[in-house]
Design a protein around this motif. Structure first.
Motif, PDB file in Angstrom:
ATOM      1  N   ASP A 378       0.845  -1.192   0.000  1.00 21.10           N
ATOM      2  CA  ASP A 378       0.000   0.000   0.000  1.00 21.10           C
ATOM      3  C   ASP A 378       0.880   1.241   0.000  1.00 21.10           C
ATOM      4  OD1 ASP A 378      -2.522  -1.376   0.285  1.00 21.10           O
ATOM      5  OD2 ASP A 378      -1.909  -1.801   2.348  1.00 21.10           O
ATOM      6  N   HIS A 410      -5.028   5.488  -1.829  1.00 23.71           N
ATOM      7  CA  HIS A 410      -5.974   4.774  -0.987  1.00 23.71           C
ATOM      8  C   HIS A 410      -7.378   4.887  -1.574  1.00 23.71           C
ATOM      9  CE1 HIS A 410      -3.416   4.513   2.930  1.00 23.71           C
ATOM     10  NE2 HIS A 410      -2.691   4.277   1.856  1.00 23.71           N
ATOM     11  N   PRO A 425      -6.465   1.565   3.096  1.00 22.81           N
ATOM     12  CA  PRO A 425      -5.396   1.019   2.249  1.00 22.81           C
ATOM     13  C   PRO A 425      -5.992   0.088   1.200  1.00 22.81           C
ATOM     14  CG  PRO A 425      -4.830   0.846   4.577  1.00 22.81           C
ATOM     15  CD  PRO A 425      -6.257   1.261   4.520  1.00 22.81           C
ATOM     16  N   CYS A 427      -4.881  -2.671  -0.360  1.00 24.97           N
ATOM     17  CA  CYS A 427      -4.393  -4.039  -0.575  1.00 24.97           C
ATOM     18  C   CYS A 427      -5.508  -5.079  -0.546  1.00 24.97           C
ATOM     19  CB  CYS A 427      -3.313  -4.387   0.439  1.00 24.97           C
ATOM     20  SG  CYS A 427      -3.859  -4.313   2.170  1.00 24.97           S
TER      21      CYS A 427
END
Length: 615
Positions: A378, A410, A425, A427
């Motif tokens: 991230d 983000h 974040p 991910c």
């Protein structure tokens, strides 16, 4: 086995095929390492839905980003996640309660009950004890419940004697998902609720007036009325049913079930009366001139024993995430786990120190290389625009790995806890896109483009234009963008080593992941060859097995080329394995693949021309 040719004729026998199948391994099992509300510490736990994550790890918490990442992973198309709970060292405490003896040693602690895992979640547990067993003077039943989620466990016939077949520690600890127990002394823990004196011989006169008090509420009633209750009880068990019916018929306090849910149990020649609530203040007390004669005022205890003093651990710092290889904590807990393909560290984006981030990424990259895992990185939360990315990306030069990909910015989503829009974040959402792409197209397809929609995402936190994306893409930064009609999508498929300056052969994320997939599949699929005679027959079998596996991928569209010869090769013969190699017990297999690369730039050239005259 050889055929027995004892008579003239045609004999048929079956022989096993020498061909062995190489199975493809998983591609999108994602490991999440970080802070959760509950769950076993530093122990990888496989979950297949967010509902299961909520049961095992307590769901979302505002103190950590991992729960949100797992939620976005499953919402985006993920199917299997591996969660490792990590807490700051020295923080967190498991809730507990100590049960005392129910005999003459009333002040003697005999059994400690602890929540299975540290955390404030354990403060919602409560245990109850009864002696309704075949041997009430020697064994007991233990019940534990979490009223918030309606979970209950029961363990019957327990003993605190180590030689007993139902010794408490061995009967409870391996099987309970809520608690673990620790035997402190021999004896029998006191039963919860109000326990009467033994009823010796015949029952006394039951047509008496009594007062039952539960908490602050008192109710008067007649224990037995012949014209209402019929035949009088003759046994302690029948008396228990009568008393329970009488208590449940009494008016309750508003909003409570202390009387309505009361239970009366007969064990041996005693009665145990427990209020229908778990409030420790709701003790059942009997008053009246005849209460002493009936022995109902003998021993009074709370209806349940609540576990207390549980504390959540603090979110992990960099040292906690890196963990100890010797103790298998933090990231190191993944070393003994098979079938992990992606790694997400959502806590990392909130770290302010670049040195801390690089230290964790370095440790994560080492594990990813050893275990053939791809790391989803991230972008730091402080990167608020293109200029910040271009200035900060140089700090990632020491960890520009081809086993990792960096995603910016983000994502804006609605927080289910507050109902407000906030940044997260990326991910977890990106891992969901990768899992969905793998299932629909294959690991060789770049998880980017208009099909790579970030489901449930309102928008990226930074709106990027084509020009801004063009500044970041050559740096190896995968942009997350939003387009009209399509919505938020992944718009980049490069590894951290994929900057134009690096000129790496592992520039593209799908190429790197396809190679990892092939490597792991061949590693597992050729295990059978270990300790086989190192001869031409073995080499031929290896070529056959590996070629069959690669040909399957070729037919699915994983490689370039119009023919298998153009797409892949497998070489295992006297050229790759010399006599010296044979003497050392080595067989060398050389595999070459021509992976498809993503069409990153689609160029359309338009030329204007005059219409041709008609004949």
């Amino acid at each position: 086995m050889p055929t027995n040719t004892s008579y003239p004729g045609v004999h048929v026998e079956e022989i096993p095929s020498s061909a062995r199948t190489i199975s493809t391994v998983t591609t999108s099992v994602t490991a999440f390492v970080g802070h959760t509300r509950r769950g076993p510490l530093n122990e990888p736990v496989r979950v297949t839905s967010f509902a299961e994550f909520e049961r095992r790890f307590g769901g979302l918490t505002s103190r950590g980003a991992l729960g949100y990442a797992v939620h976005q992973f499953f919402a985006g198309g993920g199917t299997i996640a591996l969660v490792v709970r990590v807490a700051a060292r020295g923080t967190g405490k498991a809730a507990s309660v100590v049960l005392h003896a129910g005999d003459r040693r009333k002040d003697c602690p005999v059994l400690a009950v602890h929540a299975k895992e540290p955390g404030a979640w354990g403060n919602g547990l409560h245990v109850t004890v009864d002696h309704d067993t075949n041997h009430p003077e020697e064994t007991f039943n233990l019940h534990v419940a979490d009223a918030r989620v309606g979970v209950r466990e029961s363990f019957g016939g327990l003993s605190l004697e180590p030689g007993h077949g139902r010794y408490a520690e061995t009967a409870v600890n391996p099987s309970s998902a809520l608690i673990r127990v620790e035997v402190l002394d021999s004896g029998l823990p006191a039963a919860s609720g109000t326990v009467s004196r033994p009823f010796d011989g015949e029952l006394p006169d039951l047509g008496v007036e009594l007062t039952a008090k539960i908490g602050d509420v008192e109710r008067d009633f007649t224990l037995y009325e012949e014209d209402v209750d019929g035949e009088a009880p003759c046994t302690v068990a029948e008396l228990a049913l009568l008393l329970e019916r009488k208590l449940r018929s009494l008016p309750d306090a508003p909003g409570k079930r202390a009387f309505a849910g009361a239970t009366v149990t007969a064990f041996g020649d005693r009665l145990q009366t427990v209020a229908g609530s778990t409030d420790p203040a709701d003790e059942v007390r009997f008053r009246g001139e005849c209460a002493g004669d009936l022995g109902l005022d003998e021993t009074v205890r709370p209806p349940a024993f609540p576990l207390e003093c549980g504390e959540d651990g603090d979110p992990p710092g960099p040292r906690d995430l890196i963990g100890s290889e010797a103790r298998k904590t933090g990231l190191q807990a993944l070393r003994d786990v098979d079938d992990v393909n992606l790694l997400a560290l959502p806590e990392l984006a909130g770290y302010e120190s670049t040195e801390d981030v690089l230290a964790v990424l370095t440790a994560a990259d080492r594990i990813c290389r050893e275990r053939r895992i791809f790391l989803l990185v991230d972008a730091p939360a402080s990167w608020s625009g293109v200029d910040a990315v271009r200035a900060g990306i140089t700090a990632f030069d020491p960890v520009r790995s081809d086993h990792a990909g960096l995603f910016f910015p983000h994502l804006q989503l609605v927080d289910p806890l507050s109902g407000r829009l906030r940044s997260f974040p990326p991910c977890g959402a990106v891992a969901g896109v990768i899992a969905r792409t793998d299932a629909e197209r294959g690991v060789w397809k770049a998880p980017a483009g208009t099909e790579a929609k970030l489901l449930g995402v309102r928008s990226p936190s930074v709106r990027l234009t084509d020009r801004e994306s063009g500044l970041l893409n050559p740096l190896g930064v995968n942009c997350l963008r939003s387009f009209p009609v399509v919505g938020a999508v992944v718009w980049g498929a490069r590894t951290l080593a994929g900057s134009d300056v690096a000129d790496s052969e592992w520039k593209y994320l799908p190429v790197r992941r396809l190679a990892l997939h092939v490597e792991e599949s061949l590693r597992r699929g050729l295990q059978w060859a270990v300790f086989e005679p190192n001869t031409e027959q073995l080499w031929q079998q290896i070529r056959l097995n590996a070629s069959a596996y690669l040909h399957t991928l070729f037919r699915q569209g994983a490689f370039q080329g119009g023919t298998p010869r153009e797409a892949y090769f497998v070489k295992c013969d006297a050229d790759t394995t010399t006599q010296e190699d044979v003497d050392r017990g080595v067989v060398n297999v050389v595999v070459g693949i021509a992976p498809t690369k993503p069409a990153e730039f689609v160029i359309v050239t338009i030329q204007q021309f005059a219409g041709l005259p008609q004949a």
